[in-house]
Design a protein around this motif. Structure first.
Motif, PDB file in Angstrom:
ATOM      1  N   ALA A 220      15.841  51.710 -31.389  1.00 23.21           N
ATOM      2  CA  ALA A 220      15.987  52.376 -32.676  1.00 23.21           C
ATOM      3  C   ALA A 220      17.116  53.412 -32.681  1.00 23.21           C
ATOM      4  O   ALA A 220      17.472  53.921 -33.747  1.00 23.21           O
ATOM      5  CB  ALA A 220      14.673  53.050 -33.060  1.00 23.21           C
ATOM      6  N   LEU A 221      17.678  53.732 -31.537  1.00 23.40           N
ATOM      7  CA  LEU A 221      18.743  54.734 -31.472  1.00 23.40           C
ATOM      8  C   LEU A 221      20.037  54.204 -32.121  1.00 23.40           C
ATOM      9  O   LEU A 221      20.453  53.081 -31.835  1.00 23.40           O
ATOM     10  CB  LEU A 221      19.056  55.113 -30.028  1.00 23.40           C
ATOM     11  N   PRO A 222      20.676  55.015 -32.963  1.00 28.08           N
ATOM     12  CA  PRO A 222      21.949  54.575 -33.546  1.00 28.08           C
ATOM     13  C   PRO A 222      22.976  54.178 -32.487  1.00 28.08           C
ATOM     14  O   PRO A 222      23.705  53.201 -32.666  1.00 28.08           O
ATOM     15  CB  PRO A 222      22.419  55.789 -34.348  1.00 28.08           C
ATOM     16  N   SER A 223      23.029  54.905 -31.384  1.00 27.44           N
ATOM     17  CA  SER A 223      23.994  54.569 -30.336  1.00 27.44           C
ATOM     18  C   SER A 223      23.712  53.189 -29.745  1.00 27.44           C
ATOM     19  O   SER A 223      24.639  52.429 -29.449  1.00 27.44           O
ATOM     20  CB  SER A 223      23.990  55.634 -29.240  1.00 27.44           C
TER      21      SER A 223
ATOM     22  N   LEU B 277      31.608  54.265 -40.364  1.00 27.02           N
ATOM     23  CA  LEU B 277      32.098  54.041 -39.002  1.00 27.02           C
ATOM     24  C   LEU B 277      33.348  54.881 -38.728  1.00 27.02           C
ATOM     25  O   LEU B 277      33.489  55.447 -37.639  1.00 27.02           O
ATOM     26  CB  LEU B 277      32.401  52.557 -38.761  1.00 27.02           C
ATOM     27  N   ILE B 278      34.224  54.953 -39.687  1.00 25.62           N
ATOM     28  CA  ILE B 278      35.435  55.771 -39.539  1.00 25.62           C
ATOM     29  C   ILE B 278      35.046  57.230 -39.322  1.00 25.62           C
ATOM     30  O   ILE B 278      35.581  57.905 -38.432  1.00 25.62           O
ATOM     31  CB  ILE B 278      36.370  55.590 -40.750  1.00 25.62           C
ATOM     32  N   ARG B 279      34.121  57.711 -40.106  1.00 30.14           N
ATOM     33  CA  ARG B 279      33.700  59.110 -39.971  1.00 30.14           C
ATOM     34  C   ARG B 279      33.072  59.395 -38.616  1.00 30.14           C
ATOM     35  O   ARG B 279      33.427  60.382 -37.954  1.00 30.14           O
ATOM     36  CB  ARG B 279      32.721  59.483 -41.078  1.00 30.14           C
ATOM     37  N   ILE B 280      32.148  58.554 -38.178  1.00 29.60           N
ATOM     38  CA  ILE B 280      31.471  58.863 -36.914  1.00 29.60           C
ATOM     39  C   ILE B 280      32.325  58.545 -35.689  1.00 29.60           C
ATOM     40  O   ILE B 280      32.079  59.087 -34.622  1.00 29.60           O
ATOM     41  CB  ILE B 280      30.077  58.203 -36.807  1.00 29.60           C
ATOM     42  N   SER B 281      33.339  57.693 -35.860  1.00 31.91           N
ATOM     43  CA  SER B 281      34.205  57.375 -34.713  1.00 31.91           C
ATOM     44  C   SER B 281      35.288  58.426 -34.513  1.00 31.91           C
ATOM     45  O   SER B 281      35.973  58.400 -33.482  1.00 31.91           O
ATOM     46  CB  SER B 281      34.844  55.998 -34.887  1.00 31.91           C
TER      47      SER B 281
END
Length: 145
Positions: free
Chosen positions: A11-14, A137-141
């Motif tokens: 369940a972890l986003p990573s 994805l752009i924001r978290i990367s």
């Protein structure tokens, strides 16, 4: 790929991002293999097209590839007739890399194949979801600026 041993891990986003990335890489790698290329070949071909003529060292820095690995990828591309290295007109001590016409054609086919692979990856999402997903994805990367 085997499932994680615990539901909390799955369940972890990573964890989920890693699984999605692995699936995306596999889809693109399979598509590029039809052209006889690997991911780094595609990355380097694309960078050479955008930067040519480009010094090998600058090419490596632009794609984040170790200099010895750049040499190996360029050896492959040159052997396949997709890229050429010639003395840099600005500094003859350096090699400048550029694409051959065949390299341009292969790159176009690879770009099409990679886009199709990404379409397969994102097939479960609608158009608006794809746009939102990509923005997130752009924001978290950390690649948004």
């Amino acid at each position: 790929m085997p499932e994680a041993p615990l539901p909390a891990i799955r369940a972890l986003p990573s964890w989920l991002l890693g699984r999605a990335a692995a699936r995306g890489r596999a889809l693109v790698a399979e598509a590029l293999a039809a052209e006889g290329l690997k991911m780094w070949h595609h990355v380097v071909l694309s960078a050479v097209r955008d930067l040519a003529p480009v010094a090998q060292a600058e090419l490596g820095r632009s794609v984040g590839l170790d200099p010895k690995d750049v040499v190996g990828v360029l050896d492959d591309l040159q052997s396949a007739g997709l890229a050429v290295r010639a003395p840099d007109p600005a500094d003859r001590r350096k090699n400048a890399v550029s694409l051959t016409e065949e390299g341009r054609q292969v790159l176009l086919r690879c770009e099409k194949a990679a886009l199709e692979a990404n379409e397969m990856l994102l097939a479960p999402l609608g158009a608006r979801e794809r746009e939102q997903f990509t923005r997130l994805l752009i924001r978290i990367s950390g690649t948004d600026g």
